[in-house]
Enzyme design. Sequence first.
Site, mmCIF file in Angstrom:
data_model
loop_
_atom_site.group_PDB
_atom_site.id
_atom_site.type_symbol
_atom_site.label_atom_id
_atom_site.label_comp_id
_atom_site.label_asym_id
_atom_site.label_seq_id
_atom_site.Cartn_x
_atom_site.Cartn_y
_atom_site.Cartn_z
ATOM 1 C CG PHE B 117 30.931 69.732 34.398
ATOM 2 C CD1 PHE B 117 31.444 69.847 33.129
ATOM 3 C CD2 PHE B 117 31.691 69.043 35.350
ATOM 4 C CE1 PHE B 117 32.679 69.312 32.801
ATOM 5 C CE2 PHE B 117 32.922 68.494 35.035
ATOM 6 C CZ PHE B 117 33.424 68.626 33.760
ATOM 7 C CD GLN B 231 32.852 63.423 43.006
ATOM 8 O OE1 GLN B 231 33.807 63.997 42.499
ATOM 9 N NE2 GLN B 231 31.707 64.034 43.255
ATOM 10 C CG HIS B 233 34.279 60.749 37.356
ATOM 11 N ND1 HIS B 233 33.652 60.371 36.190
ATOM 12 C CD2 HIS B 233 34.507 62.076 37.244
ATOM 13 C CE1 HIS B 233 33.525 61.441 35.411
ATOM 14 N NE2 HIS B 233 34.027 62.484 36.024
ATOM 15 C CG LEU B 243 38.344 61.613 34.500
ATOM 16 C CD1 LEU B 243 37.106 61.265 35.293
ATOM 17 C CD2 LEU B 243 38.996 62.870 35.057
ATOM 18 C CD GLU B 246 30.144 65.778 35.954
ATOM 19 O OE1 GLU B 246 30.741 65.039 36.760
ATOM 20 O OE2 GLU B 246 29.474 66.752 36.289
ATOM 21 N NE ARG B 288 32.175 64.535 38.633
ATOM 22 C CZ ARG B 288 33.353 65.160 38.621
ATOM 23 N NH1 ARG B 288 34.142 65.104 39.677
ATOM 24 N NH2 ARG B 288 33.733 65.840 37.566
ATOM 25 C CG HIS B 356 37.302 61.633 40.221
ATOM 26 N ND1 HIS B 356 38.379 61.612 39.359
ATOM 27 C CD2 HIS B 356 36.737 62.861 40.089
ATOM 28 C CE1 HIS B 356 38.457 62.792 38.738
ATOM 29 N NE2 HIS B 356 37.482 63.559 39.174
ATOM 30 N NE ARG B 391 35.655 67.481 43.412
ATOM 31 C CZ ARG B 391 35.748 67.391 42.088
ATOM 32 N NH1 ARG B 391 35.244 68.331 41.312
ATOM 33 N NH2 ARG B 391 36.343 66.342 41.524
#
Lengths: 247, 586
Positions: B117, B231, B233, B243, B246, B288, B356, B391
């Site tokens: 990730f 955040q 995304h 979405l 990732e 991100r 996100h 995050r």
Amino acid sequence: MSERQIQLEVLRYNPETDSEPRYQSYSVPCLNEWVVLDALNYVKDNLDPTLSYRWSCHMAVCGSCGMMINGEPKLACKAFIHEYTDQIRVDPLANFPIERDLVTSVEDFITKLASVKPYLIPKSDQPVSAGEFKQTPAELKKFKQYTLCINCMLCYAACPQYGLVPEFLGPAAISMAHRYNQDSRDGGRDERQEVIASDEGVWECSFVGACSEVCPKHVDPAGALQQVKVASTIDWYKEHLMPWMKK
Amino acid sequence: MEIVKTDIAIVGAGGAGLRAAIALAEADPKLRIALISKVYPMRSHTCAAEGGAAGVIKSDDSMALHFGDTVGGGDWLSDQDAVEYFIQEAPKELTQLEHWGCPWSREPDGSVAVRPFGGMKIKRTWFAADKSGFHILHTLFQTSLKYPSIQRFDEYYATDLLVEDGRCQGLTALEIRSGQMKQFQAKAVIIAAGGGGKMFPFTTNGNIKTGDGMALAYRAGTPLKDMEFVQYHPTGLPNNGILLTEGCRGEGGVLFNKHGRRYLQDYGMGPETPIGQPVLKTMELGPRDRLSQAFWGEQKKGNTVSTPWGDCVLLDMRHLGEKKIDERLPLVRDLCISYLGKDPVKEPIPIRPVVHYMMGGIHTDTRAATRLPGLFAAGECACVSINGANRLGSNSLTELLVFGKRAALSAIEHIQSGFPTSKDAALAAQAQASEARIDALMKKTGGTETIAGLRKEMMETMETNVGIYRTGSELATACDKISELRQRYANIALHDKTHVYNTDLMQALELKSMLDCAEAVTVGARERKESRGAHQRLDFTERDDVNLLKHTLTHYHPTDPPRIEYLDVVITQSQPGVRDYSGAKK
């Protein structure tokens, strides 16, 4: 992005003010890429704040927005406007009591789901500190498909037997039992069998297969039910004709 | 009013709430547990998480690496004592889920598989194809059915906490199907009600993500923390914000601008890595915040692709091949085909950054305890803070498990400390006041504002002024506007005056939650005069560790803007350093 005017005919029912359900028609300017849920949201925000329905994720995974669209059980977030004519009728999910407008009662389904013990009953107890249970990709594949159920209840709305015999456990609950029965880590089949092999269980299924046709996640509950029937039949033979075979 | 007497009430039945409920039931079968949620548990937004959950399990990984990735990813705003606890508990929690039947994807030898990730030095994301959150939620929900002591109150909307003698002792909640208010008397309350991304118009968040749990605690006088950190995304479908995990990039998907350039190399994440050979913590496997900021840069340079849904860049997964996409990213393929009419096996997918996740939330300590005795919080609604200013992907699913359980254990400790329960009459008076407020809203006539209208103005304000890059003047505009909308909220009236499943009322209450939270976001952002993680200021472009290595605490005021307080970040082992996502130096 082209726009067109849709007549959205929605079943309305408010137990406080209506003696019986009625249809209300809304004229909605829709983008062609919209889903029926977008049209309902347009109504709610612009035409009629009193309309009630459930929705959340808008990506066909939370299972909230199941309803009948032109008579077919669908997720409103995955029913594309471009697949319909300019006249679309929306009813609450069939075979469930209406609470209000497009909102139906979920309680019966939840009770049935809980009754099949839809959780892992491990073959052997192993503390977390001992690490994960091993499970090969092939073992996972045996039940993976049945884990994909989003509890949207479209299969119950499509099931003619559930409509006739409300006690029937129904496609999603039996598929979920089958999911755990097929899991290499599980040893709870005998406990679940008491429920799913009962009169209200798998034997009520008349194998029309409508459940699998409407399933938005391709879980194939009809396939699961068929496998459960075969397995239950083998159980019966083992028990009654070949008792020495019983495990 | 009906009174439900319970030991512990949990608000929210998604991942964190369910995990807390199970932990309570396992710790003491005699505990009475009330699990209260405005939706049925399986509708909770945990279900929409796709990519996976981080936890150290493989021999090439280590706690130190997970710690470093998380703290650096969070631009050193994470509390390091919380991160230490989190990474230690993470593998236990993920293994526990495996024991409860979660269908994690596997290696050929039967062990749990992990995938890379963004922002990770080593692969450590446990995944169940690209439906990880869905499987975690359903595994927890189904497991919770084993415990008779978990009494569910599905489709109940929590309206107010009951705070008496300085302790949280329950709450009031509206039964949506009847419109009846219930009083829940509890010795402790755990809030696990998710984030509030719906204050933005373009978001991966579901309709239910309206910040109700955050607002519930905030209004009861316990502060929100770091709310300005929102955040984006980097990869959402441009038409509706759905979405694309990732995991698309973890599996090897790459990003192009309109000239066919892998533009991330121009934003300190290069050099370019060969297609099909992703390098950890480099290029598409950057974090991100950096990827979303790079999109903004490309847009400014005119390098984005014009689409009917606005400017986009292209996510190319074709080289992964149909077999791998179907095995690892089946939902992504389905979503692209269904909602955009494009098959990632055959063509690149236009994407753009989308709101996100909220790093901020109810201020808690490492025990998941708020400043209000008897009140605990976990999951996205809480800010403990492991996520800091940004995050790391796949830390949130693990977080809701680790701190859902922690909140449960802390709540039990609180009960065992043996506070007396306040008099019924005192609690009843509060409950009646709460009911009276709802009644007044129901009966009010002659409104001059609409819910949909105010909501639209709020969303536009947030989108225009509180985006990926921010300026002082835009943030001041946003603060004024949100403050104005909070005032104008007093002028709404409901169209629906009936009681059964009144979603007009629900939307009014949700709008109030969002406005309260939005004000904490905008004021926190205006006052944070630096650039850190997801909070980037064009007028203060550098990180300021001298003055702002601190958490923002926002204190509620019913009519005025919130009061701000700052709290030092807890540093145990890692001093602020440079976030390096360039492959060149490795």
